[in-house]
Design an enzyme around this catalytic site. Structure first.
Site, PDB file in Angstrom:
ATOM      1  N   GLU A   1       0.812  -1.223   0.000  1.00  0.00           N
ATOM      2  CA  GLU A   1       0.000   0.000   0.000  1.00  0.00           C
ATOM      3  C   GLU A   1       0.842   1.269   0.000  1.00  0.00           C
ATOM      4  OE1 GLU A   1      -0.567  -2.628   1.947  1.00  0.00           O
ATOM      5  OE2 GLU A   1      -2.678  -3.224   1.707  1.00  0.00           O
TER       6      GLU A   1
ATOM      7  N   PHE B   1     -11.616  -7.111  14.045  1.00  0.00           N
ATOM      8  CA  PHE B   1     -10.560  -7.598  13.162  1.00  0.00           C
ATOM      9  C   PHE B   1     -10.229  -6.533  12.107  1.00  0.00           C
ATOM     10  CE2 PHE B   1      -9.389  -9.962   9.216  1.00  0.00           C
ATOM     11  CZ  PHE B   1      -8.135 -10.375   9.653  1.00  0.00           C
ATOM     12  N   GLN B   2      -8.973  -6.203  11.988  1.00  0.00           N
ATOM     13  CA  GLN B   2      -8.457  -5.201  11.043  1.00  0.00           C
ATOM     14  C   GLN B   2      -9.094  -3.829  11.230  1.00  0.00           C
ATOM     15  OE1 GLN B   2      -8.515  -7.079   7.109  1.00  0.00           O
ATOM     16  NE2 GLN B   2      -6.457  -7.854   7.533  1.00  0.00           N
TER      17      GLN B   2
ATOM     18  N   LYS C   1     -17.751  -0.611   6.227  1.00  0.00           N
ATOM     19  CA  LYS C   1     -18.267  -1.613   5.277  1.00  0.00           C
ATOM     20  C   LYS C   1     -19.783  -1.497   5.086  1.00  0.00           C
ATOM     21  CE  LYS C   1     -17.790  -6.501   4.221  1.00  0.00           C
ATOM     22  NZ  LYS C   1     -16.869  -6.935   3.227  1.00  0.00           N
TER      23      LYS C   1
ATOM     24  N   MET D   1      24.225   8.909   2.045  1.00  0.00           N
ATOM     25  CA  MET D   1      24.077  10.233   2.630  1.00  0.00           C
ATOM     26  C   MET D   1      24.349  10.213   4.136  1.00  0.00           C
ATOM     27  SD  MET D   1      23.744  13.310   1.974  1.00  0.00           S
ATOM     28  CE  MET D   1      22.800  13.973   0.612  1.00  0.00           C
TER      29      MET D   1
HETATM   30  C1  LIG Z   1      12.325   5.572   5.059  1.00  0.00           C
HETATM   31  C2  LIG Z   1      13.601   6.254   5.390  1.00  0.00           C
HETATM   32  N1  LIG Z   1      14.425   5.716   6.317  1.00  0.00           N
HETATM   33  C3  LIG Z   1      15.587   6.325   6.631  1.00  0.00           C
HETATM   34  C4  LIG Z   1      15.938   7.494   6.051  1.00  0.00           C
HETATM   35  C5  LIG Z   1      17.247   8.205   6.441  1.00  0.00           C
HETATM   36  N2  LIG Z   1      18.158   8.283   5.288  1.00  0.00           N
HETATM   37  C6  LIG Z   1      18.278   9.373   4.516  1.00  0.00           C
HETATM   38  S1  LIG Z   1      19.340   9.195   3.268  1.00  0.00           S
HETATM   39  C7  LIG Z   1      19.705   7.630   3.744  1.00  0.00           C
HETATM   40  C8  LIG Z   1      20.693   6.804   2.973  1.00  0.00           C
HETATM   41  C9  LIG Z   1      20.214   6.442   1.638  1.00  0.00           C
HETATM   42  O1  LIG Z   1      21.048   5.461   1.103  1.00  0.00           O
HETATM   43  P1  LIG Z   1      20.919   4.990  -0.380  1.00  0.00           P
HETATM   44  O2  LIG Z   1      19.518   4.753  -0.746  1.00  0.00           O
HETATM   45  O3  LIG Z   1      21.849   3.857  -0.618  1.00  0.00           O
HETATM   46  O4  LIG Z   1      21.341   6.275  -1.218  1.00  0.00           O
HETATM   47  P2  LIG Z   1      22.699   7.090  -1.308  1.00  0.00           P
HETATM   48  O5  LIG Z   1      22.650   8.150  -0.263  1.00  0.00           O
HETATM   49  O6  LIG Z   1      23.825   6.134  -1.124  1.00  0.00           O
HETATM   50  O7  LIG Z   1      22.622   7.664  -2.679  1.00  0.00           O
HETATM   51  C10 LIG Z   1      18.994   7.267   4.891  1.00  0.00           C
HETATM   52  C11 LIG Z   1      19.117   5.993   5.583  1.00  0.00           C
HETATM   53  C12 LIG Z   1      15.044   8.025   5.107  1.00  0.00           C
HETATM   54  N3  LIG Z   1      15.260   9.186   4.496  1.00  0.00           N
HETATM   55  N4  LIG Z   1      13.900   7.377   4.785  1.00  0.00           N
END
Ligand SMILES: Cc1ncc(C[n+]2csc(CCOP(=O)(O)OP(=O)(O)O)c2C)c(N)n1
Length: 562
Positions: free
Chosen positions: A49, A111-112, A161, A476
């Site tokens: 979803e 439920f749900q 529902k 990042m």
């Molecule tokens: C759902 C979610 N969880 C955690 C984060 C924190 N976060 C931001 S950038 C990042 C790293 C992303 O790594 P990757 O997808 O390998 O991309 P890169 O930065 O290496 O291009 C994380 C963990 C986020 N933005 N979204």
């Protein structure tokens, strides 16, 4: 004529122009699905979803229409929350329909059952629990009206529902009018006259445009204004494409990973005209130093966003397109003089900043630089692709090195920053624009968050392309650890990743890989030409960082440049 709730829902959806629904069935909405397949509304069955909401979001951004999704109660509903919050932060018009347990069971831990109206109250523009079939048509009409009017946003409608199954005489209002909701579209003309005065007087003006310009379809008016008044333009991440990146007045993006010259201009300008922005902290950095020498004009449809983060001299509440249209009209009547001459010193200063740093990097013979992949992507697609992104370095490199000349071509989760956004958003954009080339720029971490949607792309023959900048890290976060945590790379090394080429093939898509710089062009060329979903795995330099970078909370002039 008497109709069931499900039939009424379909009828109003059609009236509101919904041609596509992204969804996932379940017990609470099975009756709706039973009706849905009898209509000509297209349903895209996603695999999760969260994917449905991001796809509806991508669809909305690429088409300019309201995105619609349909999910079941309980877990179906809770799985939508991230996508709803992302759309809310980025002001994307969505109508999210959730099933709910029968009215008499609500509050019984049935439920749900989940209180999705309560859960989403802080991250929807509005939400409804429909109490009876009699009010259903009105509620759906209102939901579309609220989602698309004023500052757009997601609206959730929770349907018990029994409401779906009950029968009533069909009656829907032709027009929606809500007593306490009246967005202001027309700006105060007195304020605009003051703006014109400032524009004429300013020696160092600049325009800062945001996603609101794109949402209001005001890019032409913005471009006309900037060119006529000879004002350089920066945009936020969300505003990329609101002003042509090939125009000489273009400064590049502002903020944490903005260009040197944009951030320098912001600090030095004497007039900042902000249009359709919300002064996010990734843009402003330390707020009391932001545009400290400037008079600030803020044009926005949402009065509550004005003076929320930054004090302004002239607030203008209004629709960006209408307001910029008026400004252009007023400029017509004015004796502007030679504005470019008046601002020649300003343009010379900007040229100096531009010369200092130009997003430079060096591509050697051995290891692929991620920036090079994006530049090659830009070159081979001639800048025409719709680019979605995941979140992280991949998102910033896409923003910096793919140059956007038109709105609706850069689709990213700006405000919430959701990893896992890009692939489903690409699917939504491809549904909206079947003839366009749609590319998701991804990190090896992010792509694994909603990789299951590859099956959706394959099932519906949606030829989305995924460009993975595979650095083996949550890049990042690793970059922050390198710069601010003494290189303690705590839990950011993705030690075990799937073989993305085999994974693509397992889904019935095409998988390609490049490990050397001289393979990049070939892989991109091959991948972009196939009329199927493709994953292109680019094994890039592991410890490359995104520059410029403003450390969080610092003034935006304090940029790290390499
Ligand atoms: C759902 C979610 N969880 C955690 C984060 C924190 N976060 C931001 S950038 C990042 C790293 C992303 O790594 P990757 O997808 O390998 O991309 P890169 O930065 O290496 O291009 C994380 C963990 C986020 N933005 N979204």
């Amino acid at each position: 004529m008497k109709l069931t709730g499900a039939q009424i829902l379909m009828k109003v959806l059609k009236e509101e122009g919904a041609d596509t629904i992204f969804g996932y069935p379940g017990g609470a909405v099975i009756d709706i699905y039973d009706e849905l397949v009898k209509t000509d509304i297209r349903h895209i069955l996603v695999r999760h979803e969260q994917g449905a909401v991001h796809a509806a979001d991508g669809y909305a951004r690429a088409s300019g229409k309201v995105g619609v999704c349909l999910v079941t109660s309980g877990p179906g509903a809770t799985n939508t929350v991230t996508g709803i919050a992302s759309a809310y932060m980025d002001s994307i018009p969505l109508v999210v329909i959730t099933g709910q347990v029968p009215s008499h069971l609500i509050g019984n831990d049935a439920f749900q059952e989940v209180d999705i109206v309560g859960i989403t109250r802080p991250c929807t523009k509005h939400n409804y629990l429909v109490q009876s079939v009699e009010e259903l048509a009105q509620v759906i009409k209102e939901a579309f009206y609220i989602a698309r009017s004023g500052r757009p946003g997601p609206v959730l409608v929770d349907l018990p529902k029994d409401v779906i199954n009950s029968v009533t005489q069909y009656h829907a209002p032709k027009k929606v009018k809500l007593r306490s909701y009246n967005p202001t579209y027309n700006p105060n003309m007195k304020q605009l006259h003051k703006v014109i005065e400032l524009v004429k007087m300013a020696r160092r003006p600049m325009i800062f445009a945001g996603g609101g310009v794109i949402l209001a379809k005001a890019h032409k008016e913005l471009t006309e204004f900037a060119r006529r008044a000879q004002i350089p333009v920066t945009t936020s991440l969300m505003g990329l494409g609101a002003f042509p990146a090939t125009d000489p007045l273009w400064l590049g993006m502002i903020g944490m990973h903005g260009t040197y010259r944009s951030n320098k201009c912001t600090a030095a300008c004497d007039l900042l005209i902000a249009v359709g922005v919300r002064f996010d902290d990734r843009v402003t950095g330390k707020t009391d130093t932001f545009a400290a020498q400037a008079q600030i004009v803020h044009i926005d449809i949402d009065p509550t966003s004005i003076r929320k983060n930054i004090p302004v001299s002239i607030p203008v509440v209004g629709d960006c397109k209408i307001t910029l249209g008026h400004i252009n009209h007023l400029l017509n009547d004015e004796e502007l003089g030679n504005l470019s001459e008046k601002r020649s010193g300003w343009f010379a200063q900007i040229a100096g900043w531009k010369a200092k740093t130009q997003l430079a990097y060096e591509q050697g013979p051995d290891i692929i630089k991620p920036q090079f992949v994006i530049e090659e992507l830009y070159r081979l697609t001639e800048g025409k692709a719709i680019v979605t992104t995941e979140v992280g370095q991949n998102q910033m490199w896409a923003a910096q090195y793919y140059h956007f000349n038109e709105p609706g071509h850069f689709i990213t989760s700006g405000g919430l920053g959701v990893m896992g956004f890009g692939l489903p958003a690409a699917i939504g954009a491809q549904v909206a624009c079947p003839d366009e080339l749609v590319v998701d720029v991804a990190g090896d971490g992010s792509i694994q968050m909603n990789i299951q949607e590859m099956a959706t792309a394959v099932q519906y023959g949606l030829p989305v392309k995924i460009v993975i900048l595979n650095n083996g890290y949550l890049g990042m976060v690793r970059q922050w650890q390198e710069l601010f945590y003494n290189k303690c790379y705590a839990c950011t090394c993705m030690e075990h990743a799937p073989d993305f080429v085999k994974l693509a093939e397992a889904y019935g898509a095409v998988g390609l890989r490049a490990t050397r710089p001289d393979e990049v062009e070939k892989v991109l060329f091959q991948g972009l030409s196939v009329k199927k979903p493709v994953i292109m795995d680019f094994v890039v330099e592991k410890e490359e960082s995104v520059y410029p970078m403003v450390p969080a909370g610092k003034p935006i002039t304090e940029m790290l440049l390499v």
